[in-house]
Structures are given as structure tokens and as C-alpha cells.
Design a protein around this motif. Sequence first.
Motif, short mmCIF file in Angstrom:
data_model
loop_
_atom_site.label_atom_id
_atom_site.label_comp_id
_atom_site.label_asym_id
_atom_site.label_seq_id
_atom_site.Cartn_x
_atom_site.Cartn_y
_atom_site.Cartn_z
N ASP A 41 -20.54 -9.26 11.03
CA ASP A 41 -21.14 -8.16 10.24
C ASP A 41 -21.57 -8.60 8.85
O ASP A 41 -21.24 -7.95 7.85
N LYS A 42 -22.23 -9.73 8.79
CA LYS A 42 -22.73 -10.22 7.50
C LYS A 42 -24.24 -10.30 7.54
O LYS A 42 -24.86 -10.37 8.61
N SER A 43 -24.83 -10.28 6.35
CA SER A 43 -26.25 -10.61 6.27
C SER A 43 -26.44 -11.52 5.07
O SER A 43 -25.60 -11.55 4.16
N GLY A 44 -27.53 -12.27 5.09
CA GLY A 44 -27.73 -13.22 3.99
C GLY A 44 -29.14 -13.75 3.95
O GLY A 44 -29.93 -13.52 4.86
N TYR A 45 -29.43 -14.42 2.86
CA TYR A 45 -30.73 -15.13 2.81
C TYR A 45 -30.47 -16.55 2.33
O TYR A 45 -29.43 -16.85 1.75
N ALA A 46 -31.46 -17.40 2.64
CA ALA A 46 -31.34 -18.81 2.24
C ALA A 46 -32.73 -19.33 1.90
O ALA A 46 -33.74 -18.83 2.40
N PHE A 47 -32.75 -20.30 1.01
CA PHE A 47 -34.02 -21.03 0.80
C PHE A 47 -33.72 -22.46 0.43
O PHE A 47 -32.61 -22.79 -0.01
N GLY A 48 -34.72 -23.33 0.66
CA GLY A 48 -34.54 -24.74 0.35
C GLY A 48 -35.84 -25.31 -0.16
O GLY A 48 -36.92 -24.90 0.27
N LEU A 49 -35.72 -26.27 -1.10
CA LEU A 49 -36.96 -26.84 -1.65
C LEU A 49 -36.74 -28.30 -2.00
O LEU A 49 -35.61 -28.76 -2.19
N GLY A 50 -37.87 -29.02 -2.07
CA GLY A 50 -37.83 -30.44 -2.42
C GLY A 50 -38.02 -30.62 -3.92
O GLY A 50 -39.00 -30.15 -4.50
N ILE A 51 -37.03 -31.30 -4.54
CA ILE A 51 -37.09 -31.50 -6.00
C ILE A 51 -38.30 -32.35 -6.39
O ILE A 51 -39.00 -32.04 -7.36
N GLU A 52 -38.55 -33.41 -5.64
CA GLU A 52 -39.66 -34.31 -5.99
C GLU A 52 -40.99 -33.55 -5.97
O GLU A 52 -41.85 -33.76 -6.83
N ARG A 53 -41.14 -32.67 -4.99
CA ARG A 53 -42.39 -31.89 -4.91
C ARG A 53 -42.58 -31.05 -6.17
O ARG A 53 -43.66 -31.00 -6.74
N PHE A 54 -41.49 -30.41 -6.62
CA PHE A 54 -41.56 -29.63 -7.86
C PHE A 54 -41.92 -30.53 -9.04
O PHE A 54 -42.78 -30.19 -9.85
N ALA A 55 -41.23 -31.69 -9.13
CA ALA A 55 -41.48 -32.59 -10.26
C ALA A 55 -42.93 -33.06 -10.26
O ALA A 55 -43.59 -33.14 -11.30
N MET A 56 -43.47 -33.35 -9.06
CA MET A 56 -44.85 -33.83 -8.96
C MET A 56 -45.83 -32.75 -9.38
O MET A 56 -46.82 -33.03 -10.07
N LEU A 57 -45.57 -31.51 -8.99
CA LEU A 57 -46.47 -30.41 -9.36
C LEU A 57 -46.41 -30.16 -10.86
O LEU A 57 -47.43 -30.04 -11.54
N ILE A 58 -45.19 -30.14 -11.40
CA ILE A 58 -45.03 -29.82 -12.82
C ILE A 58 -45.66 -30.91 -13.69
O ILE A 58 -46.28 -30.63 -14.71
N HIS A 59 -45.53 -32.18 -13.29
CA HIS A 59 -46.01 -33.29 -14.13
C HIS A 59 -47.30 -33.92 -13.63
O HIS A 59 -47.70 -34.98 -14.11
N SER A 60 -47.97 -33.30 -12.65
CA SER A 60 -49.20 -33.86 -12.08
C SER A 60 -49.04 -35.32 -11.65
O SER A 60 -49.82 -36.18 -12.02
N ILE A 61 -48.01 -35.58 -10.89
CA ILE A 61 -47.78 -36.94 -10.38
C ILE A 61 -48.39 -37.02 -8.97
O ILE A 61 -48.09 -36.18 -8.12
N GLY A 62 -49.27 -37.98 -8.75
CA GLY A 62 -50.03 -38.03 -7.50
C GLY A 62 -49.31 -38.68 -6.33
O GLY A 62 -49.48 -38.28 -5.20
N ASP A 63 -48.50 -39.69 -6.61
CA ASP A 63 -47.87 -40.45 -5.53
C ASP A 63 -46.36 -40.35 -5.65
O ASP A 63 -45.76 -40.84 -6.61
N LEU A 64 -45.74 -39.72 -4.66
CA LEU A 64 -44.29 -39.51 -4.68
C LEU A 64 -43.54 -40.82 -4.87
O LEU A 64 -42.52 -40.89 -5.57
#
Length: 330
Positions: free
Chosen positions: A292-315
Motif C-alpha cells: 500500500d505504498k506509492s512513490g515516484y523516482a527519477f534519474g539523470l546523468g551528471i555529465e549530460r547536465f555538465a555538458m549542457l551547462i558549460h557547452s561541452i561538445g565531447d563527453l
Amino acid sequence: MTLWIEKIQNAKSLEELENLRVDTLGKKGVLTIEFTKMKDIPAEEKKSFAEKLNLQKEQITKALDIKKVELEFEALNKKLESEKIDVTKFNNELSCGAYHPVAETMNRIVNYFLNLNFAVEEGPLVEDDFHNFQALNLPEYHPARDMADTFYNKDYTLLRTHTSPVQIRTMLSQKAPIRMIAPGTVFRRDFDITHTPMFHQIEALVVDDADKISFANLKHVLVEFLQHMFGEVDVRFRPSYFPFTEPSAEVDISCVFCKGDGCRVCSQTGWLEVLGCGVVDQNVFDAVGYKDKSGYAFGLGIERFAMLIHSIGDLRSLFESDTRLLGQFK
Ligand code: PHE
């Protein structure tokens, strides 16, 4: 001979000393010449003549040796003195270290969720099939289990392919309610400009009594979080599939956060995928014995965030330790 000994004792440099050695004991040195006179000395005087010369040779050699040690010591001291570094001296060009962009991005995200009262949980990098796949409702035929995608060890343990097994470990050892994040390293058999065999994820899991947690809660938390990270972006939820969430969604942000020539990362569609999420699948709760539980979850890649934030082209450039890249993050 005392004159020569005096000269040796007064030598000012190793060079001068060497000249004195040549002048006395060298091939044409005064003493060497004296020795050549031996053959003309009458036999009865030979012994005393030789004794005298040997004594003189001994005295000169000794004086040269002593002086050499003295001058070498002086030279060494002079060198040490000239090379001395004053570590207390002020230097305004001190080069300081800086956080690696991956660590910095990870810290930013962790701190954001700490402020929202999420607990930080950790799990092992070497996992077993149960925690990494089975309990997460990843059926046996699921492609992620393929040898081509996962690093398996000889004993059938594996390098975790995502941070989701930490959800399982946390639910098995704690009672609901759960409000956790799991930051950490994960491994997949991949290598190209957007994939490296080792990378980092952060996972979140919130569980409470059934009917207390809904997709709306998840949506709210994610929109707030993504705008904190990327500024005033639009956030779009696209229906998707993960075995451990139902319903599942992939989340996109609009490209408005990266305008102008400097931006190399925007897509044709104007949207960028940034994470996966969903409402926890009942099969996952069954696997850990939650009722009788409910929940949510999410997951993300740190490198992808860092690349988007700093405009890095090659992981891959994030893991090459090139100081020209790292120096920009001071
Ligand atoms: N574990 C998923 C992945 O690695 C991400 C995810 C986590 C998706 C939690 C939904 C919920 O791709």
C-alpha cells in the motif's frame, strides 16, 4: 715544497686547485720532474732521496684532498643558498585547484535536494543481478542485461549500470516514508562522443502511503529543479518506458537557456532530453515487500547536465584531465 702547500691551502676555487695539482703532481709537475731525477742520483743517496720525495708527494696529495673537500663544501653551500626558496614569500600567481565540472555539477544537484530534505544514500559499485535488474522489474530478456551493455564479473556480479539499485537497497533496509537521492558512479559498455564506460548519475526516490504521492508531485519537483539548474526554461514531459516506473516519462527542456553563437548543444527540435522519471511500478514494491505504498523516482546523468551547462561538445573530454579544459573552471 712548503710554498706549494701554502698555495694549495690558499686556493680560492676548485679550478685553481686543479691547476695546482697539475703544477705539482701532473705529467710536467715539479714533483714529477723531481722523480725523473732519481736515475741520476748516486746509489747510496737514492734511498733518502726517494723517501724525501715520497713524503713530499704524500703531503701535497693530502693538502690537495683536504682543500678539495673544503672547496666542494663551499660550492655546495653557495649553490644551496642561491637556490633557496622562501616559502613564506607572497605570490599572487598562486595556482589554485578547482572542482572538476562533473564534481561541481554533482555538488550543485546534491545540495539542491539536501535543501529539500532528501537524504543521501549510497550503494556498492559491484552489484548483483537482483538489485541491479530483477528487483527493478527488468525481465530476463531485457536488452540492458545483454553482455554487450553490462560489465559482468566472473562470479556473475556486475558493475552497476545505473543508480537505481540504491532504491532497492534503501527500501529493503528502511521503512516508508522514503525521501532519498543516490549520487554515484555507474558503468556501461559504451564509448563515443556522448558515452563513456564510466559516468555518473543521481537518482531520487520518494515513497509514502498509497494516494499520498502522485505524478503531479513529481512534475512539480522536476520543473522547479530544472529551472534552478538551467534558468527560465520550458519543461516538457514525454511518455516513455522504464520497467521500474509506470507511467514513465522522459523530460525535455527548451533550448532557450543556451542562446547565441557560443551554444553548440541545441537540437533541431528546440528541445533537449535531460532525464528519465516515473511513478514507481507495483512490481518494484512487491520485490522489496512494501504494501500500500506509492512513490515516484527519477534519474539523470551528471555529465549530460555538465555538458549542457558549460557547452561541452565531447563527453570524453571530461575524463582526459586536460588542464586547458579544467583550468576554465577556476
Ligand atoms: N535508471 C534509469 C536510467 O539509468 C533512469 C531512471 C531512474 C528512470 C528512475 C526512471 C526512474 O536510465
